[in-house]
Enzyme design. Sequence first.
Site, mmCIF file in Angstrom:
data_model
loop_
_atom_site.group_PDB
_atom_site.id
_atom_site.type_symbol
_atom_site.label_atom_id
_atom_site.label_comp_id
_atom_site.label_asym_id
_atom_site.label_seq_id
_atom_site.Cartn_x
_atom_site.Cartn_y
_atom_site.Cartn_z
ATOM 1 N N ASP A 293 11.202 -27.304 16.129
ATOM 2 C CA ASP A 293 11.011 -27.032 14.700
ATOM 3 C C ASP A 293 10.280 -28.217 14.084
ATOM 4 O OD1 ASP A 293 11.223 -25.760 12.217
ATOM 5 O OD2 ASP A 293 13.255 -26.491 11.830
ATOM 6 N N TYR A 467 11.114 -24.750 8.399
ATOM 7 C CA TYR A 467 11.347 -23.339 8.724
ATOM 8 C C TYR A 467 10.370 -22.819 9.779
ATOM 9 C CZ TYR A 467 13.668 -23.874 4.176
ATOM 10 O OH TYR A 467 14.429 -24.322 3.120
ATOM 11 N N HIS A 468 10.207 -23.606 10.859
ATOM 12 C CA HIS A 468 9.305 -23.231 11.942
ATOM 13 C C HIS A 468 10.012 -23.212 13.295
ATOM 14 C CE1 HIS A 468 5.856 -25.087 9.309
ATOM 15 N NE2 HIS A 468 6.263 -23.908 8.857
ATOM 16 N N PRO A 469 11.154 -22.527 13.433
ATOM 17 C CA PRO A 469 11.798 -22.459 14.750
ATOM 18 C C PRO A 469 10.897 -21.723 15.737
ATOM 19 C CG PRO A 469 12.779 -20.843 13.277
ATOM 20 C CD PRO A 469 11.858 -21.692 12.442
#
Length: 558
Positions: A293, A467-469
């Site tokens: 992330d 918010y970049h899993p």
Amino acid sequence: MAFDYIIVGAGSAGCVLANRLSEDPSVSVCLLDFGGSDNSLFIAMPTALSIPMNMDRFNWGFESLPEHGLKGRKLDCPRGKVLGGSSSINGMVYVRGHACDFEQWTEEGADGWGYADVLPYFRKAESWMKGEDAYRGGTGPLAVNNGNNMTMNPLYQAFIDAGKEAGYPTTEDYNGLQQEGFGPMHMTVDKGRRASASHAYLKPIKGRKNLTILTRCLAEKINFDGKRAVSVEISRNGNKETLEVAKEIILSAGSIGSPTLLQRSGIGPAEQLKEKGVTPFIDLPGVGANLQDHLEVYFQYRCTQNISLNDKLGLISKGLIGARWLLFKNGLGATNHFESCAFIRSHAGLKWPNIQYHFLPAAMRYDGRTAFDGHGFQVHVGPNKPTSRGHVMISSKEASAKPEIIFNYLTNEEDVKDWRQVVRLSREIINQPAFDAYRGEEIQPGTNISSDDEIDTWVRDNVESAYHPSCTCKIGAKTDPLAVLDSECRVYGTQGLRVVDSSIFPTITNGNLNAPTIMVAEKAADLIKGVPNLAPSNAPFWLDPEWQNRQRPKAPVR
């Protein structure tokens, strides 16, 4: 019900696949999602981006377990629960990633996913406001533009000018030849409204007779006949149903949903599955592992002139902005307000950028709350190539149970060092002459935060997820113990089962994830259909010719 293809998840990848696979009228396609309609003004209006992200109706509302590297803090992990998935609740920032990210994918065992291979699919997906060239697409479904072209606020240009004064290059198109540098930022906005994957790919083809869209469906597990995936068990309206498939099941439920659905189906680390009450079917330790992330902070300053967006947050101003948007689809309602940006390297010896800036001519949080009374501006900034790795694991065999998510943020010393550079380089940029007419007090971190220990403590206390899993079902060679998929996105040890979403990334890309996720689905659609891939591109990409010896081309002005 039986279909040729079943796509689980109507997010950034699933909408693309539904469109491309149903182009063949001889096949039947089912797209299913637990979310509902994306017909909402809060989703459609770009400036309202913080609203759907904070609504239970549209957001799964995941969060991490206590993060040891963040003093036990739990971080939010929002995921879209609506047609369009996270592309319906995200910040609409369009970043493909650096060319070297995809070269890195091939080094990690993702054959056929190098920059030359993926660039044609970025172009296929896109309709760029300035038209087609060797890098940009002109006729694709996904509209991409510059918002208001920075004309509504002088702070946007001040940020770019400050970058030049600090010695960094500028770039007219960070999605083209040269990512590194300062320049205008791009967004997925179509004629003033959010261009989610649902808007771009699903809305135009909802009438196709061979496409069935099922909403409010919770996918519980995949059933197999031998090694072949043959059906999906779902719950809908309180009833259990089984959807049968003739050709393939494609999981596009995202980096949280896809690995957990595999795990509930018995595919994953065998011993951990047993602990959760699931009978192992295929022992694949990489399912849910390799979780990556991006983190970011808000670097905030007071603004000495009354020109920031902070005075646009009152009810009257919001009403006027909303009315203009409803009538004309333009103005401040038609942008995400991230209209200038930068990608830089934190130190010499790095081949490509590892720090990203989103500039905002206001001081506020993602949830829309102001940071303080008065005017301000900020940059959202963080390192884009973390070395820490986490995992996602089901908490039980019940599909309704929220998964266990741990990112292990800042547990690697290299990531901690990168953050020290982020703070120091950011402060240097904002203190360039271009901001002299606007720069007031440094609100956060605050000038009292300067030593390594002070920076480390402040970052651990204040950092948030971008918010970049991603990367939890990675493509890799069969000899890679963490690989889940082959280079055609097929799950190892199975037949008729693929994963297509941001979970397939071997490593996280240098930027926001919506653009590369859409590219992945465009490319995977051709793989699924069995048609030849688009011809590789021969377009070059730019690297600082002296990247081994310098962090930036010039010395700062001050």
